[in-house]
Scaffold this active site. Structure first.
Site, short mmCIF file in Angstrom:
data_model
loop_
_atom_site.label_atom_id
_atom_site.label_comp_id
_atom_site.label_asym_id
_atom_site.label_seq_id
_atom_site.Cartn_x
_atom_site.Cartn_y
_atom_site.Cartn_z
CE LYS A 1 -2.94 -3.20 1.88
NZ LYS A 1 -2.59 -4.55 2.36
CG ASP B 1 12.08 -2.62 24.69
OD1 ASP B 1 11.16 -3.24 25.26
OD2 ASP B 1 13.23 -3.08 24.54
CE LYS C 1 -2.34 -5.33 6.82
NZ LYS C 1 -3.29 -6.33 7.20
#
Length: 419
Positions: free
Chosen positions: A162, A344, A339
């Protein structure tokens, strides 16, 4: 009827050929040592193994759901003066598809080079009227990998990327397709949850480069005009790179990205995945992360999903993850199509790639890796909001699921290689 039968046979043959000889894995063993994401070595590792290297001076803006995503994309298109490069998997019929087609056609009619690369399978339901309108306006439109008796295997190799690059200066990537399902605010099952990203700075040239990979493959034409690759200035403080994968070029990049990110985690790992089907090595990496004290949390679709077989296959492999203390949550209001991985509170990776075999081995994918505490914080806040709308699946609940579900999951996992 004869044509339909021949097409089905060709597709089946293509799938068989696509899967033959692709059992080999570049990565067969756990990654024993990987610097944490705040260590400068991590950026060097990513750049060396995934390629290209990370660039400084970028500004990455997260856009949540259709009401935030589509307006800036359309504004950029309507303001284009030289070039528009657009590659997408999903382009379905509907209101938003027409709006994009009209905007692209208007720019092409005014002399802007509009290069469109639409996946054949993903755009098969698109209105012929829109295709004709764009072509008549001057858009250069290519359908990626249409069915071919000479190349039957390519029907299973889709461009899932995309990418939108306007004037070579403004980029967009993420998980959204061009369809009405992505409009709105994820408020009900008809409006999906997803995110996309607006990109400014030197890394936009890498987005353009990734687009050109398939543009050259599809058209055999190299674009070098200034409108495609202008000089780019510093726009922000984010370090980023755009890497890609396909079955014949960097086929292990996406899987390697996930493995590196998981191994680098020291404190937290947040994963939102529309299609979560980790193989044995990836499951081992996740459980090892939990074993060394990383808080691993995963959001996946609940009952509202466009791929029920994938959900069945996914749920069947949760046992060892839940036993390791990994927390898995099913999103409740609608289909979650994002997605995203955040590690961290510092590194994140977004784009088109799912956590499944199709993205690892069969599709053409493109992802943006970013070292940015500010972007990571924004994505963690979005994750927290999604958690509030999700339901956690406990090990006890998973262990007590009915026999019929276990059987369905076992059957689904038999075809996980093509999911």
């Amino acid at each position: 009827m004869t044509i339909i039968v021949i097409t089905i046979i060709a597709c089946a043959l293509g799938l068989w050929l696509a899967l033959r000889g692709r059992d080999a894995r570049i990565v067969l063993h756990s990654i024993e040592d990987c610097p944490e994401v705040t260590d400068p070595r991590f950026a060097r590792v990513l750049g060396a193994l995934l390629s290209p290297g990370l660039l400084s001076g970028n500004r990455i803006e997260p856009l949540q759901n259709g009401n935030e995503i589509f307006p800036p994309m359309l504004r950029a298109i309507r303001a284009a003066t030289t070039t528009i490069c657009f590659e997408t998997f999903v382009y379905w019929e509907g209101k938003i598809g027409r709006e994009f087609a009209e905007a692209l056609s208007e720019r092409a009619a005014h002399g802007v080079r509009v290069c469109l690369l639409l996946d054949y399978i993903g755009s098969v339901s698109m209105e012929t009227e829109l295709l004709e309108m764009m072509q008549q306006a001057g858009c250069e439109l290519v359908r990626f990998h249409p069915p071919s008796f000479l190349h039957p295997s390519r029907i299973n190799n889709r461009t899932h990327r995309k990418l939108l690059v306007v004037d070579g200066r403004i980029g967009f990537t993420g998980g959204v397709g061009i369809a009405d399902e992505w409009t709105g605010e994820a408020e009900d099952p008809d409006h999906w949850r997803d995110c996309h990203f607006r990109i400014l700075g030197p890394v936009v040239a890498q987005l353009q480069s990734v687009f050109m990979v398939n543009w050259i493959k599809a058209r055999g034409r190299v674009e070098t005009a200034a409108g495609f690759f202008p000089e780019l200035q510093t726009e922000g403080e984010d370090y980023a790179h755009m890497f890609h994968s396909s079955p014949d070029d960097g086929s292990e990049n996406i899987r390697l990205m996930y493995l590196l990110g998981i191994r680098a985690a020291r404190r937290t790992l947040q994963l939102t995945q529309a299609y979560f089907l980790p193989d044995e090595l990836c499951r081992k990496a996740l459980t090892e992360a939990a074993g060394r004290g990383v808080r691993v949390e995963i959001i996946v679709p609940g009952k509202h999903t466009d791929e029920r077989v994938v959900r069945r296959a996914s749920r069947g492999c949760w046992g060892e993850l839940l036993e390791a203390g990994i927390r898995i949550h099913e999103f409740q209001p609608t289909n979650v199509h994002s997605k995203v991985i955040v590690v961290d509170s510092h590194w994140c990776c977004v784009g088109s790639a799912n956590f499944d075999n199709r993205s690892f081995r069969l599709n053409d994918e493109a992802n943006l890796g970013v070292l940015s505490p500010s972007l990571a914080k924004s994505l963690e806040e979005a994750f927290a909001r999604d958690l509030a709308r999700a339901r956690e699946i406990t090990l006890d609940e998973w262990s007590r699921r009915p026999l019929r579900e276990r059987i369905a999951e076992a059957l689904a996992r038999r075809v996980r290689r093509i999911l």
